[in-house]
Design an enzyme around this catalytic site. Structure first.
Site, PDB file in Angstrom:
ATOM      1  CG  HIS A 101     -44.192  44.718  61.647  1.00  0.00           C
ATOM      2  ND1 HIS A 101     -43.919  44.564  60.178  1.00  0.00           N
ATOM      3  CD2 HIS A 101     -43.461  45.773  61.909  1.00  0.00           C
ATOM      4  CE1 HIS A 101     -43.327  45.717  59.893  1.00  0.00           C
ATOM      5  NE2 HIS A 101     -42.844  46.368  60.886  1.00  0.00           N
ATOM      6  CD  GLU A 151     -42.774  47.767  66.539  1.00  0.00           C
ATOM      7  OE1 GLU A 151     -43.842  47.426  66.036  1.00  0.00           O
ATOM      8  OE2 GLU A 151     -42.061  48.724  66.298  1.00  0.00           O
ATOM      9  CG  ASP A 208     -39.298  49.712  62.268  1.00  0.00           C
ATOM     10  OD1 ASP A 208     -39.738  49.420  61.217  1.00  0.00           O
ATOM     11  OD2 ASP A 208     -39.493  49.865  63.267  1.00  0.00           O
ATOM     12  CG  ASP A 209     -40.770  53.396  60.411  1.00  0.00           C
ATOM     13  OD1 ASP A 209     -41.312  53.465  59.159  1.00  0.00           O
ATOM     14  OD2 ASP A 209     -40.897  52.568  61.023  1.00  0.00           O
TER      15      ASP A 209
HETATM   16  N1  ADE Z   1     -45.401  50.802  60.196  1.00  0.00           N
HETATM   17  C1  ADE Z   1     -44.100  51.461  60.149  1.00  0.00           C
HETATM   18  N2  ADE Z   1     -43.119  51.464  61.149  1.00  0.00           N
HETATM   19  C2  ADE Z   1     -43.696  50.502  62.012  1.00  0.00           C
HETATM   20  C3  ADE Z   1     -43.402  49.969  63.019  1.00  0.00           C
HETATM   21  N3  ADE Z   1     -42.146  50.212  63.747  1.00  0.00           N
HETATM   22  N4  ADE Z   1     -44.350  48.823  63.385  1.00  0.00           N
HETATM   23  C4  ADE Z   1     -45.508  48.465  63.217  1.00  0.00           C
HETATM   24  N5  ADE Z   1     -45.842  49.054  62.050  1.00  0.00           N
HETATM   25  C5  ADE Z   1     -45.068  50.058  61.277  1.00  0.00           C
HETATM   26 ZN    ZN Z   2     -41.418  47.836  60.812  1.00  0.00          ZN
END
Ligand code: ADE
Ligand code: ZN
Length: 323
Positions: free
Chosen positions: A189, A192, A270-271
């Site tokens: 990552h 972001e 992502d989530d």
């Molecule tokens: N863990 C879960 N989602 C994330 C995200 N968008 N950025 C960094 N860590 C994460």
């Molecule tokens: Zn992520």
């Protein structure tokens, strides 16, 4: 989004894929109050730090092998119904251990769910172990050692998630060396929450073949050229970026700008329930914004499969399904 467009995603955190209703059911079983982070059937947070708290709260309610089998199965069956043929999930031994599981029970539970979804839908899945950046370099290195021990054949990659504002990438270089030496695919990552310098640091110190997000590289044309030249694939997550307020709306998101610059871009959730995203939603979002046709969208899936951390014979089979 039409399910006839075959889809793939490379960037989904399995704990972050738990729907609030499932988390509430888990909470009822374990007698836990989740009102601090779920309200009216939705996750509640208003910035990245609060998001991480909600994420950790949900993760703490998956406490057995069977719990993780259920989570992986329901996530994979859900995206298979959207046309997904392949997914990679980020798995976090730190979260499993915090919930009282052994890493082995965690991986076995996830693998059970992956096998069940594969037999009901045909979807293929691989796991990427992640270290959590804000837990510090020692923890990330411990996660890398677990990954390097190759604890399960479905574990094919190593990465780092968590708060990008914590520490310097160089602090984590050794963890990535351990994982790379073990033959694992590498992603991290970056770009972001932090800007182009974070992407540069990741490229310089970690040499990943893929970047988780990397979207803010778009702010630096020289960096975009470097990403193109090095063939690094971006795991872009537009819905996540909008939910976290990186861009005010999709028209301001650099997905199309990066693509036109020649960057190899992919689409990822992502989530999902935290961000109102899903792989199908991401494809629809960019199609609506920039008028992509089915061939364009299938091109994103092709890039995902080309960059997937998967054995060559299966990669060939999956690419063959794109026609
Ligand atoms: N863990 C879960 N989602 C994330 C995200 N968008 N950025 C960094 N860590 C994460
Ligand atoms: Zn992520």
């Amino acid at each position: 989004m039409s399910t006839t467009v075959k889809k793939a995603e490379l960037h989904c955190h399995i704990e972050g894929a738990a729907p609030p209703a499932l988390v509430e059911a888990q909470a009822a079983r374990y007698g836990v109050d989740v009102s601090g982070f779920i309200s009216n059937g939705a996750y509640v947070w208003s910035n990245f730090t609060e998001f991480l708290t909600a994420y950790d709260g949900a993760a703490g309610l998956f406490r057995s092998q069977a719990d993780y089998a259920l989570l992986a199965r329901s996530y994979l069956e859900g995206i298979a119904a959207q046309g997904a043929i392949y997914a990679e999930i980020f798995v976090s031994p730190d979260h499993a251990v915090a919930a009282g599981l052994t890493p082995a029970a965690y991986f076995d539970g996830l693998a059970d769910g992956i096998a069940a979804a594969r037999s009901s839908t045909g979807i293929e899945c691989r796991m990427i172990i992640v270290g959590i950046r804000h837990l510090g370099a020692d923890k990330v290195e411990a996660a890398a050692r677990i990954a390097a021990s190759r604890p399960h054949p479905l574990i094919t990659g190593f990465g780092m998630a968590g708060d990008e504002r914590f520490g310097k990438v160089a602090d984590f270089a050794r963890a990535f060396d351990i994982a790379r030496d073990a033959g694992l695919g590498i992603t991290i990552h970056a770009g972001e929450l932090c800007g182009p310098e974070s992407v540069r640091d990741a490229l310089d110190h970690v040499h990943p073949s893929r970047l988780g997000h990397g979207v803010r590289a778009a702010e630096d044309p020289d960096l975009v050229s470097r990403i193109v030249d090095e063939g690094v694939v971006l795991e872009l997550c537009p819905g996540s970026n909008l939910a976290l307020g990186l861009y005010p709306d999709i028209s301001h998101h650099p997905f199309d700008q990066l693509r036109r610059a020649g960057v190899r871009v992919t689409l990822n959730s992502d989530d999902p329930p935290h961000f109102g995203s899903s792989v199908g939603h991401e494809y629809q979002l960019v199609a609506d914004a920039w008028g992509y046709d089915a061939a364009d969208l299938t091109g994103f899936t092709r890039t995902s499969l080309e960059a997937a951390f998967v054995e060559e014979p299966l990669r060939a089979i999956l690419l063959g399904q794109l026609g």
